[in-house]
Scaffold this active site. Structure first.
Site, PDB file in Angstrom:
ATOM      1  N   GLU A 135      14.348  19.302  53.780  1.00  0.00           N
ATOM      2  CA  GLU A 135      14.306  18.866  52.385  1.00  0.00           C
ATOM      3  C   GLU A 135      12.941  18.288  52.026  1.00  0.00           C
ATOM      4  OE1 GLU A 135      16.137  18.873  48.702  1.00  0.00           O
ATOM      5  OE2 GLU A 135      16.742  19.778  50.611  1.00  0.00           O
ATOM      6  N   HIS A 153      11.762  25.544  51.140  1.00  0.00           N
ATOM      7  CA  HIS A 153      12.601  25.812  52.313  1.00  0.00           C
ATOM      8  C   HIS A 153      12.197  27.134  52.959  1.00  0.00           C
ATOM      9  CE1 HIS A 153      15.422  22.539  51.828  1.00  0.00           C
ATOM     10  NE2 HIS A 153      15.781  22.910  50.601  1.00  0.00           N
ATOM     11  N   HIS A 161      11.573  24.643  44.659  1.00  0.00           N
ATOM     12  CA  HIS A 161      12.326  23.909  45.674  1.00  0.00           C
ATOM     13  C   HIS A 161      12.781  24.841  46.797  1.00  0.00           C
ATOM     14  CE1 HIS A 161      15.149  20.670  46.984  1.00  0.00           C
ATOM     15  NE2 HIS A 161      15.832  21.713  47.447  1.00  0.00           N
ATOM     16  N   GLU A 162      13.431  25.935  46.427  1.00  0.00           N
ATOM     17  CA  GLU A 162      13.940  26.846  47.456  1.00  0.00           C
ATOM     18  C   GLU A 162      12.802  27.545  48.195  1.00  0.00           C
ATOM     19  OE1 GLU A 162      16.906  26.567  48.340  1.00  0.00           O
ATOM     20  OE2 GLU A 162      17.541  25.398  46.600  1.00  0.00           O
TER      21      GLU A 162
END
Length: 511
Positions: free
Chosen positions: A294, A268, A264-265
């Site tokens: 997101e 980003h 997830h990170e």
């Protein structure tokens, strides 16, 4: 005019560098700062943010932007210089409405609240942090009041994160989404549960982090321009295009927590690293909006990272790393385990299907708090009631309930949670567009090749930075408005196959 553009860039670069210094102090506070450093750190960050705000609201900057307006209007909307002037003016016009002393007070308060939350969270002690959260709510309302003329008090707060998005727009799409999700969750949990016991064995932290780092490298996260550390709540921060850092947290009895948190990170981080380098030091050198940001993290975490194609490549390596735990677990069983749907109280650990119900609840509670319909004192009970209504569960304590997310204790109330679900919706819409352009992506993923997908994202989304608003970017990339149809179609197909559920059609558009 060239000299004025250079003057503008110099002014904006100074602002960005001060923002970077404040972000570095905040990163340190979240990762490795000793507890004793908290009082000084609050002052340091508050001073830097005040300096940022003073320079961002300098009348000289406003005059320069006014002088550049005729030049901006002579350029095409898509040009880099017109976009720079347009976005810089938008930031200036927002910033001048907020007094510098308020920025410093808000910064110092949120730093103090975060530090207290770190102590109250493990004990589930909401009463300890409640007075601080009441002050946060008051400051959030004050912030909104600096932007009179809004239709809903949350609009200015959302606008600061997602320019052009309004509360009623979000409410409309969330209502349509909830109509689809609640019955889907009920359909799924009526089926025999998938077995995820294989994920809940002992997996050493060091080995988990080593495997995750190798996965992130292959996806395209550049460790020469970034790093990964641990923090209580995973996050990504960017000091420049050349220094984009991510964090994760590790549970040695839950293999999926660090793995998917890292994916997830990294989504980003890959986004920030993919911004055109010519935007460095300008307001264009960050993501288009919180929702679009997101979308990138959820795309890599879920549509890629939880797919069967992804694990056809990576699973043999994971088995080899943990032979005692996974040696006798088939690929199909592992795929089912990482996609198990289960009503649980924790948002960040929620599966793809129930996750958005967590967000929809938080968004509704935020609106009620801002409207004055709900008090902070009543918040835990309202939280638990909604959890029971939508997910049929009750948190065991406030640690599993109202204290679990850092957002309200490290910022304002309103303006962020909506972005998680809009990002999920956009992730499916963008991924469909990528597959239309490159049907070979799925096959390449099975071979551990993510270059085509990454390059498509870089070309269509990442490189533009903040040139376009959320809705502008969606139209450019997909040729359509933001729609929930691709997302529901994705969930129905994937989880219909996993749980033997019949398909259904849905069509919902927002503008």
């Amino acid at each position: 005019m060239e000299s004025k553009i250079e003057e503008l860039k110099a002014r904006l670069r100074e602002i960005r560098d001060l923002e970077g210094a404040a972000a570095l102090l905040a990163w340190d506070q979240h990762t490795c700062m000793p507890a004793g450093g908290a009082p000084a750190r609050m002052r340091q960050i508050a001073i830097l943010r005040r300096l940022v705000h003073e320079r961002a609201t300098d009348p000289g900057l406003g005059r320069l932007l006014d002088e550049l307006r005729p030049y901006e209007e002579s350029l095409s909307y898509d040009s880099d210089e017109a976009s720079l002037i347009r976005v810089a003016r938008r930031d200036y016009e927002q910033a001048v409405r907020i007094p510098s002393d308020f920025v410093a007070r808000l910064s110092e308060h949120t730093s103090a609240t975060f530090q207290l939350w770190r102590e109250a969270y493990p004990a589930g002690d909401f009463a300890r942090v409640r007075p601080y959260l009441e002050r946060t709510l008051d400051l959030s309302r004050q912030l909104a009041e600096f932007f009179p003329g809004y239709e809903h008090i949350a609009d200015p707060l959302i606008d600061l994160q997602d320019y052009g998005v309004r509360a009623e727009t979000v409410r409309a799409v969330f209502a349509g989404l909830r109509e689809q999700l609640v019955p889907l969750v009920r359909e799924i949990i009526s089926q025999p549960p998938l077995d995820d016991a294989c994920l809940h064995q002992f997996f050493s932290e060091q080995q988990q982090l080593a495997f995750g780092s190798e996965v992130l490298r292959r996806l395209g996260y550049d460790f020469t321009r970034g790093r990964q550390d641990k923090s209580p709540h995973p996050f990504t921060t960017s000091f420049s295009i050349g220094d984009v850092r991510i964090t994760t947290r590790v549970a040695e009895n839950a293999l999926d927590e660090a793995l998917f948190g890292s994916l997830h990170e990294a989504g980003h981080g890959i986004y920030e690293q993919g911004i055109d380098e010519k935007f460095e030091g300008t307001p264009l050198a960050s993501g288009a909006s919180f929702s679009v940001h997101e979308s990138q993290s959820r795309l890599w975490e879920n549509l890629v990272g939880r797919s069967l194609s992804f694990w056809r490549f990576f699973y043999p390596g994971l088995q080899a790393l943990f032979p005692d735990q996974l040696g006798n677990v088939s690929l199909e069983a592992f795929y089912q385990a990482i996609n198990k749907v289960e009503c649980s109280p924790i948002r960040v650990g929620a599966d793809e299907v129930t996750y958005n119900l967590h967000v929809l609840m938080r968004f509704d509670l935020e609106l009620r708090l801002l409207e004055g319909e709900l008090s902070v004192r009543e918040l835990p009970e309202a939280w638990n009631t909604r959890m029971a209504e939508d997910l049929g569960i009750m948190p065991e304590s406030d640690r599993e309930g109202v204290l679990q997310d850092v957002h309200w204790y490290n910022g304002v109330i309103g303006g962020m949670f909506h972005g998680y679900t809009l990002g999920n919706i956009l992730s499916a819409q963008f991924f469909e567009a990528a597959l239309r352009a490159h049907p070979e992506i799925t096959g390449e993923m099975e071979a551990g090749n993510f270059a085509t997908l990454l390059e498509w994202l870089r070309e269509n989304i990442h490189r533009h930075g903040r040139k376009y608003t959320t809705f502008e970017l969606v139209r450019r990339v997909t040729g359509d408005e933001l729609r929930i149809e691709p997302y529901i179609r994705y969930l129905r197909k994937k989880y219909g196959e996993l749980y033997n559920i019949a398909d259904s059609n849905v069509n919902q558009t927002i503008a």
